[in-house]
Write an enzyme that holds these catalytic residues in place. Sequence first.
Site, PDB file in Angstrom:
ATOM      1  N   HIS A 210      -4.710 -11.816 -85.576  1.00 21.62           N
ATOM      2  CA  HIS A 210      -4.348 -10.503 -85.026  1.00 21.62           C
ATOM      3  C   HIS A 210      -3.920 -10.661 -83.570  1.00 21.62           C
ATOM      4  CE1 HIS A 210      -8.427 -11.164 -83.583  1.00 21.62           C
ATOM      5  NE2 HIS A 210      -8.138 -10.326 -82.588  1.00 21.62           N
ATOM      6  N   ASP A 212      -4.323  -8.293 -79.831  1.00 20.57           N
ATOM      7  CA  ASP A 212      -5.268  -7.263 -79.368  1.00 20.57           C
ATOM      8  C   ASP A 212      -4.544  -5.988 -78.925  1.00 20.57           C
ATOM      9  OD1 ASP A 212      -7.325  -8.980 -79.897  1.00 20.57           O
ATOM     10  OD2 ASP A 212      -7.727  -9.514 -77.818  1.00 20.57           O
ATOM     11  N   HIS A 266      -4.114 -14.648 -82.602  1.00 21.14           N
ATOM     12  CA  HIS A 266      -5.252 -15.545 -82.567  1.00 21.14           C
ATOM     13  C   HIS A 266      -6.180 -15.208 -83.723  1.00 21.14           C
ATOM     14  CE1 HIS A 266      -5.985 -12.038 -79.970  1.00 21.14           C
ATOM     15  NE2 HIS A 266      -7.281 -12.166 -80.222  1.00 21.14           N
ATOM     16  N   ARG A 276     -22.065 -18.050 -84.840  1.00 19.34           N
ATOM     17  CA  ARG A 276     -21.306 -18.093 -83.583  1.00 19.34           C
ATOM     18  C   ARG A 276     -21.314 -16.695 -82.995  1.00 19.34           C
ATOM     19  NH1 ARG A 276     -15.983 -16.743 -82.186  1.00 19.34           N
ATOM     20  NH2 ARG A 276     -15.111 -18.047 -80.538  1.00 19.34           N
TER      21      ARG A 276
END
Length: 337
Positions: A210, A212, A266, A276
């Site tokens: 996607h 941002d 990204h 994570r």
Amino acid sequence: MDFKPPFQQTCKAILLQNSTHEALSSHDDDKVSLVEECELPLIDLSHLNLGHFEGDKCMNEIAQAASQWGFFQVVNHGVSQEVIKSMQNEQKRLFHKPFAEKVEKNFLNYRWGNPQATCLRQFSWSEAFHISLTEIPTMNDHHNSLRSTIEAFVKTVSGLAKRLAEILAQPLGVKPIYFEENCPTRTSYLRLNRYAPCPFPSQVFGLISHTDTDFLTIVHQDQVGGLEIFKDGRWLAVKPNPEALIVNIGDFFEALSNGAYKSIKHRVVSTQEVERLSVAYFYCPSYDAVVRNCGNEPSTYRQFTLREYKLQTQIDVQKTGEKKQTLMKNGKMRWRL
Ligand SMILES: C=C1C[C@]23C[C@@]1(O)CC[C@H]2[C@@]12CC[C@H](O)[C@@](C)(C(=O)O1)[C@H]2[C@@H]3C(=O)O
Ligand SMILES: O=C(O)CCC(=O)C(=O)O
Ligand SMILES: [Fe+2]
């Protein structure tokens, strides 16, 4: 009580629904493969205070990185390791609440997976609290330590976002007061992300590809790694540096700069062994502020507001399972002309 969202059952159900389509899929973003690691351009923000020469050099580096990479990392950013550590502890506490509680109370805008996913490449094996900063003062006393940690983090990061935006705007001829006028702190968002260990990491992303929806994003990722960026036609894995904050250009700065700064795709790949954690601050304008290119050249972007952009994004996600940065390609409200 289990805190884990039903990731595995949901993936199985998706696979059962459309196994042939998945097997034939050959989209660029579908493939989880071994990719080369890169170190993002590293900018030492303490140089901004070393006088004109060093300060200007540092500002140029920031603008260069935004044009050539769309991503960079900053050190001496002002957020202490203590605040980062306590943010991670708060994230663990929050995410480890029973799943039913997280969903039912819809506390702090809890999200997991992707309800609109019709195939595995649209599914994200992660959960998040997507927090509007308007909510922080209304948090009840139950959440005192969470609230004070968020406040400490936001206090520094919001100043940093504004400073970086002003530095980036300078060569574009955007009037210095633009961000002061259009981006009050309360209009930004904080997203606490948790990527659970995934039993089949080669088949499903932690967060799908996607760009941002904002001017810029400031992210802290822990030492696990998994963030990948799409640069010059290929995916690169970002080497983790827990001391640094990662900054990336969002869709709105791309439009404001008439494409000089890049809002690049990204994604986060899953890992099998460990969880994570990351935290992202999205620097956004108020809903009706107009985003338009202010330079002298003819604009390749149409002007729009966050309200219009979000609406179109929601429609796209509902229809296709993904955010199309492309209101632009064939939609009614193309923002890239
Ligand atoms: C399923 C999705 C939600 C999301 C758009 C997407 O297609 C993929 C990424 C998600 C993300 C991550 C960054 C931002 O928080 C966000 C607003 C964006 O622009 O992309 C979200 C989208 C969302 O949560 O609606
Ligand atoms: O977890 C990360 O490193 C990135 C998260 C991200 O891209 C996002 O929340 O928009
Ligand atoms: Fe992102």
